[in-house]
Design a protein around this motif. Structure first.
Motif, mmCIF file in Angstrom:
data_model
loop_
_atom_site.group_PDB
_atom_site.id
_atom_site.type_symbol
_atom_site.label_atom_id
_atom_site.label_comp_id
_atom_site.label_asym_id
_atom_site.label_seq_id
_atom_site.Cartn_x
_atom_site.Cartn_y
_atom_site.Cartn_z
ATOM 1 N N LYS A 59 0.815 -1.219 0.000
ATOM 2 C CA LYS A 59 0.000 0.000 0.000
ATOM 3 C C LYS A 59 0.848 1.268 0.000
ATOM 4 O O LYS A 59 0.529 2.241 -0.672
ATOM 5 C CB LYS A 59 -0.934 0.000 1.205
ATOM 6 C CG LYS A 59 -2.379 -0.194 0.807
ATOM 7 C CD LYS A 59 -3.293 -0.100 1.993
ATOM 8 C CE LYS A 59 -4.247 1.074 1.837
ATOM 9 N NZ LYS A 59 -5.280 1.096 2.883
ATOM 10 N N TYR B 28 -5.337 -2.029 -6.060
ATOM 11 C CA TYR B 28 -5.271 -3.119 -5.086
ATOM 12 C C TYR B 28 -3.826 -3.316 -4.643
ATOM 13 O O TYR B 28 -2.920 -3.426 -5.472
ATOM 14 C CB TYR B 28 -5.831 -4.410 -5.694
ATOM 15 C CG TYR B 28 -7.341 -4.387 -5.687
ATOM 16 C CD1 TYR B 28 -8.060 -4.925 -4.632
ATOM 17 C CD2 TYR B 28 -8.047 -3.742 -6.705
ATOM 18 C CE1 TYR B 28 -9.444 -4.851 -4.598
ATOM 19 C CE2 TYR B 28 -9.432 -3.665 -6.676
ATOM 20 C CZ TYR B 28 -10.119 -4.223 -5.619
ATOM 21 O OH TYR B 28 -11.490 -4.138 -5.573
ATOM 22 N N GLY C 116 -1.742 -4.411 2.526
ATOM 23 C CA GLY C 116 -1.587 -3.549 3.701
ATOM 24 C C GLY C 116 -0.471 -4.059 4.612
ATOM 25 O O GLY C 116 0.171 -5.072 4.325
ATOM 26 N N ASP D 124 -5.904 -4.914 0.270
ATOM 27 C CA ASP D 124 -6.762 -3.794 0.590
ATOM 28 C C ASP D 124 -6.800 -2.915 -0.666
ATOM 29 O O ASP D 124 -6.040 -3.146 -1.598
ATOM 30 C CB ASP D 124 -6.136 -3.024 1.765
ATOM 31 C CG ASP D 124 -7.131 -2.076 2.413
ATOM 32 O OD1 ASP D 124 -8.297 -2.022 1.948
ATOM 33 O OD2 ASP D 124 -6.742 -1.388 3.370
#
Lengths: 132, 337
Positions: free
Chosen positions: A3, A22, A25, A31
Motif C-alpha cells: 500500500k 489493489y 496492507g 486492501d
C-alpha cells in the motif's frame, strides 16, 4: 505491491478523481488504496495524445493544401475513424470516404452537410468555410 | 432508492456495477475481487489483426459483459436487460423504472461523458454506470470508477446511451429482477467454477495469441518491433500495452493484483493455505507487469530504447508467462470442496 508503494504522481485525473488500486496492507492482506496517478502510464497517455495532435496537424495541412476536405479534418478532431463517423451520420463507409475528396465535398448537398455539422457540433458554415 | 443507495468506488466499471447492485440488495458479502474472480475476469490476449488507429489490440481481461453474466448466473440472480432502437422510448423506459425505485445499470460511451477528464474520453462504448434516481430533470449517477456520485442531464444521458461505433450500447440497460437467498455454499460453488473457467481461458485456449502463451507471443513480437517498425512506431505499440495494462479500471498490474485479492478472499471461504500461496504468485506477476511497464515507458520516451532494452522486455514477459502458467497449473490441482 504494498500500500505504501502506490504511486501518487501528478496526472490528468487531478481535480476529477483518484483511482482505486489493489495493494497489500501492513498486515499482509489485500486492501484498496487510492492513487493520484503513475508517471509511467501518464507517459503512455501523453504520448498517445502527442500522436493524435500530430495527426490532426497533418490533417489541417491536407485541407490547406487542398488534398483533403474539412470533413476529414473534423473527423480527426473528434477522434473518429471512417467507421465511427459513418455510424454517427448513418452513411456507408465508402460514401464517407468519398466525402474526404475536396472535389466531391464542393458538390455535397446542404442537407448532407447538416448531418456532418451536427455530429461535429459546429455550424454548416464553419464546416464549409474551414480552410485549414 | 436514492435515500438508501451507498456508492462504493471500485477499480473497474463492470465489477463495480455488479458489486454495487448486489450489495444494494442486502448482500454485503459481495466485493469487487469476488465478482471479478467468479466471472473469470483475468485474461490475456494479443490481437494482431484488430487494429485501433493502426496499433494492435491487447487485453488483460475478458470480454465486456462476460463477468457480469457469469457472476449473476453463478449466484442465481435473475437479471432483466433491454436494448432500444429509439432514444425517446429508451428514456421513457429508464424513467419508468426509476419511478419504481429500481437501481439501473446502463452501458454508455465514454466520449461524451462530461464528468471524465478530456484526456480519457475516447470512443469506447463498453463503460458501465448505475443510475439511482432522477432529480429536477437530472439523472443521479453512480459511476464506479469515480470517487463520488455525479449527475447527467437528460440530453447528456441520451447521448452517451446512444453512442455509436464498436460495442454501440443502443440504450442497453439492466437491473436485478430477483435475488434469492445466497448461501455460503453458493458462493463457494461460484468461486470454484470461476477458477476452473479461468484456468481453461489462461492455459487451454488453442493457438498462440491467448492466455499464458499469448504473453509469450507478445514477447517475441516486442523483440522484433524496434527493427521492424522503427523506434517511434514501436514506442506507440508499447504505449498501447502500458495503457491497457495500467490505466484506470485495472486496479494496477493488468488486473493481477485484483485477482490476487480474489484468491485471498477465496482462501478465506475454503480455509485453504494453498489458495493463499497462489495469491502470492499473482502478486508477484502483478509486480513484474509493473516492472515491464517501466521498461516499456523507457523505450517509448527514448530513455532506454536500444535493442538490448527490447530484449530485456522480451525476457521479462517470458518470465511473467511462466509465473502465471505455474500459478494456474497449481490452481487447477487444488481441490475446492
Amino acid at each position: 505491491m504494498k500500500k505504501g508503494e502506490i504511486p501518487q504522481d501528478k496526472s490528468t485525473l487531478e481535480n476529477f478523481t483518484d483511482e482505486v488500486i489493489y495493494a497489500k496492507g501492513e498486515d499482509g492482506k489485500y486492501d484498496t488504496g487510492l492513487s493520484t496517478g503513475w508517471s509511467v502510464k501518464s507517459e503512455a497517455l501523453d504520448s498517445a495524445w502527442e500522436d493524435i495532435n500530430g495527426e490532426l496537424e497533418e490533417a489541417r495541412k491536407d485541407v490547406m493544401n487542398g488534398t483533403k476536405s474539412p470533413i476529414f479534418y473534423f473527423m480527426k478532431k473528434e477522434l473518429m475513424d471512417e467507421a465511427i463517423l459513418a455510424s454517427y451520420v448513418g452513411f456507408m463507409k465508402f460514401r464517407v470516404k468519398r466525402h474526404f475528396k475536396p472535389s466531391v465535398f464542393k458538390r455535397i448537398k446542404n442537407s448532407t452537410l447538416e448531418k456532418y455539422a451536427s455530429v461535429f457540433n459546429i455550424s454548416i458554415d464553419e464546416l464549409k468555410l474551414f480552410k485549414g | 432508492m436514492q435515500n438508501q443507495y451507498t456508492h462504493t468506488q471500485s477499480a473497474h466499471c463492470e465489477n463495480g456495477v455488479i458489486t454495487n447492485l448486489i450489495k444494494s440488495h442486502g448482500q454485503d458479502f459481495m466485493t469487487e475481487p469476488l465478482a471479478f474472480g467468479m466471472g473469470s475476469g483475468l485474461f490475456y490476449i494479443h490481437l494482431p489483426f484488430i487494429k485501433v488507429n493502426g496499433i494492435p489490440a491487447f487485453s488483460f481481461r475478458t470480454m465486456p459483459g462476460r463477468i457480469f453474466k457469469r457472476t449473476c448466473k453463478s449466484l442465481h440472480i435473475d437479471i432483466a436487460s433491454k436494448k432500444f432502437s429509439n432514444p425517446r422510448v429508451a428514456q421513457e423506459y429508464l424513467d419508468k423504472l426509476l419511478q419504481q425505485d429500481k437501481l439501473i445499470g446502463c452501458q454508455v460511451g465514454v466520449y461524451n461523458l462530461t464528468y471524465f477528464p478530456k484526456e480519457y474520453r475516447f470512443h469506447f462504448n463498453a463503460h458501465n454506470l448505475i443510475v439511482y434516481g432522477k432529480e429536477n430533470g437530472n439523472y443521479l449517477v453512480s459511476d464506479p470508477v469515480m470517487e463520488n456520485v455525479t449527475t447527467l442531464s437528460e440530453v447528456e444521458m441520451n447521448t452517451v446511451r446512444f453512442a455509436k461505433g464498436v460495442f454501440a450500447p443502443k440504450g442497453h440497460l439492466y437491473y436485478i429482477n430477483k435475488i434469492g437467498d445466497i448461501t455460503k455454499e453458493d458462493i463457494k460453488t461460484g468461486i470454484a467454477k470461476g477458477i476452473k473457467r479461468n484456468v481453461r481461458d489462461m492455459l487451454h485456449i488453442p493457438g498462440p495469441i491467448a492466455g499464458v502463451s499469448g504473453i509469450k507471443y507478445t514477447a517475441r513480437k516486442v523483440k522484433g518491433w524496434r527493427e521492424k517498425l522503427g523506434p517511434r512506431r514501436a514506442g506507440q505499440y508499447l504505449g498501447q500495452i502500458i495503457r491497457m495494462q495500467e490505466e484506470i479500471g485495472t486496479g494496477g498490474g493488468g488486473f493481477r493484483f485484483m485477482y490476487a485479492a480474489f484468491l485471498e478472499q477465496a482462501a478465506g471461504y475454503f480455509d485453504s493455505k494453498e489458495l493463499l500461496e497462489v495469491s502470492d504468485e499473482f502478486t508477484k506477476a502483478g509486480d513484474m507487469w509493473r516492472q515491464s511497464a517501466m521498461l516499456m515507458a523507457g523505450a517509448l520516451r527514448g530513455r532506454a530504447s536500444e535493442q538490448s532494452d527490447y530484449n530485456n522486455m522480451h525476457d521479462l514477459l517470458y518470465d511473467i508467462s511462466d509465473v502465471e502458467k505455474e500459478a494456474f497449473k497449481r490452481l487447477s490441482k487444488i481441490k475446492l470442496k
